[in-house]
Scaffold this active site. Structure first.
Site, short mmCIF file in Angstrom:
data_model
loop_
_atom_site.label_atom_id
_atom_site.label_comp_id
_atom_site.label_asym_id
_atom_site.label_seq_id
_atom_site.Cartn_x
_atom_site.Cartn_y
_atom_site.Cartn_z
N HIS A 57 0.83 -1.18 -0.22
CA HIS A 57 -0.11 0.42 0.18
C HIS A 57 0.83 1.49 -0.51
O HIS A 57 0.40 2.37 0.08
CB HIS A 57 -1.09 0.34 1.37
CG HIS A 57 -2.24 -1.26 0.82
ND1 HIS A 57 -3.56 -0.51 0.58
CD2 HIS A 57 -2.21 -2.12 0.44
CE1 HIS A 57 -4.44 -1.39 0.69
NE2 HIS A 57 -3.75 -2.98 0.46
N HIS A 157 -0.80 -12.80 -1.50
CA HIS A 157 -2.12 -13.32 -0.72
C HIS A 157 -1.92 -14.80 -0.42
O HIS A 157 -3.07 -15.04 0.10
CB HIS A 157 -3.00 -12.65 -1.72
CG HIS A 157 -3.45 -11.76 -2.20
ND1 HIS A 157 -3.97 -11.30 -3.52
CD2 HIS A 157 -2.84 -10.24 -1.68
CE1 HIS A 157 -4.50 -9.88 -3.60
NE2 HIS A 157 -3.67 -9.61 -2.28
#
Length: 240
Positions: A57, A157
Site C-alpha cells: 500500500h 496473498h
C-alpha cells in the site's frame, strides 16, 4: 608549486570523500543489522500478512507517468484511508521482507537510504479489488510491472485469511488453489477465497501461464517474487 599544492588538495578531498562514503555505508549496514534484530523480536507469523500489506500500500501508489508515488513512507499520512487500516512499522520495506522470511519465504535483501515523503500520495493509485485481469495488467503496466511480476506479487496473498492454505505460511498454495478454482463448486465459497482480482487472474491466458508455472515450481515463485519485491520497494523511491 601551486599546481602541485592544488593537486595534493584535490587528492586529499577525494580521499576524505571516499572515507566518508565508506563510513556512511558502514553505518547503514549496522543500522540494518540493528533493525533486523529488533524486528525479529517483535515479528510473528500472525503479523506478517498485515506488514506485507503495508508494503504494497505504500509502494503500490507508484506511477511511471509523472514519476509520482512509490516507496516513500507517505503511508504514515494515509492511515485514515479505508484501504490502509494497518499498523505502522519502521522501515516498511525491511519489515515486509522479514515478514516473508519469517513465514518460510525467500530471504530478500533490501537497500537502505530512501527519503521519506512529507505529504500523502494522491488517492486512487492502488488497484481496485473489482478490476478484471485486463484492467489489472494495465494498472500494473503503468507502474512499470510486467504480467509475470503482477502474478508473482499477487502470490503474497498466500498469507492472511484469504482462503489460500495456511494463513501464516509463505508458499505457492495461492497458485495451486487458483488452478483448482474451488469457488466454482459452491456459490457460497466465492466470498471466502481471495479477492475478485485473484479470481480474475486465472481467467486470463497470459496470467494463467505464470500461475500454472508457480503452482508447479515453488522455487521459481520464490525467486521471481524476491526480484519483483525488490523492484516494488525501489519503485518511485527517492534516495539519499
Amino acid at each position: 608549486m601551486k599546481i602541485t599544492f592544488a593537486h595534493h588538495m584535490g587528492g586529499e578531498r577525494l580521499h576524505l570523500c571516499l572515507q566518508f562514503r565508506l563510513f556512511f555505508l558502514y553505518l547503514l549496514r549496522k543500522l540494518l543489522e540493528l533493525l533486523l534484530r529488533k524486528l525479529k523480536k517483535v515479528m510473528s507469523k500472525i503479523k506478517a500478512a498485515g506488514i506485507l500489506r503495508l508494503v504494497f500500500h505504500d509502494a503500490g501508489t507508484f506511477e511511471m507517468d509523472g514519476n509520482s508515488g512509490g516507496m516513500n513512507g507517505s503511508i504514515v499520512y494515509e492511515l485514515d484511508r479505508p484501504e490502509n487500516g494497518v499498523s505502522w512499522a519502521d522501515m516498511i520495506a525491511v519489515a515486509g521482507a522479514e515478514a516473508v522470511s519469517v513465514c518460510g519465504g525467500p530471504k530478500i535483501p533490501v537497500r537502505l537510504g530512501r527519503i521519506d515523503s512529507m505529504e500523502p500520495d494522491p488517492e486512487g493509485k492502488l488497484p481496485a479489488e473489482s478490476l478484471d485481469a485486463i484492467s489489472l495488467k494495465q494498472c500494473f503496466q503503468r507502474k512499470g510491472f510486467t504480467t509475470q511480476e503482477l502474478v508473482a506479487l499477487s502470490g503474497a496473498h498466500t498469507l492472511g485469511s484469504k482462503g489460500f492454505g495456511n494463513p501464516t505460511a509463505f508458499d505457492n498454495y495461492y497458485f495451486k488453489i487458483l488452478v483448482d478454482k474451488p469457488w466454482l463448486s459452491s456459490a457460497g465459497m466465492t466470498s471466502m477465497i481471495g479477492l475478485p482480482t485473484d479470481r480474475a487472474l486465472v481467467e486470463d491466458d497470459e496470467c494463467l501461464r505464470w500461475i500454472t508455472k508457480y503452482a508447479n515450481d515453488e522455487n521459481l515463485f520464490f525467486e521471481d517474487f524476491k526480484n519483483a519485491y525488490i523492484k516494488l520497494v525501489n519503485s518511485g523511491a527517492r534516495w539519499r
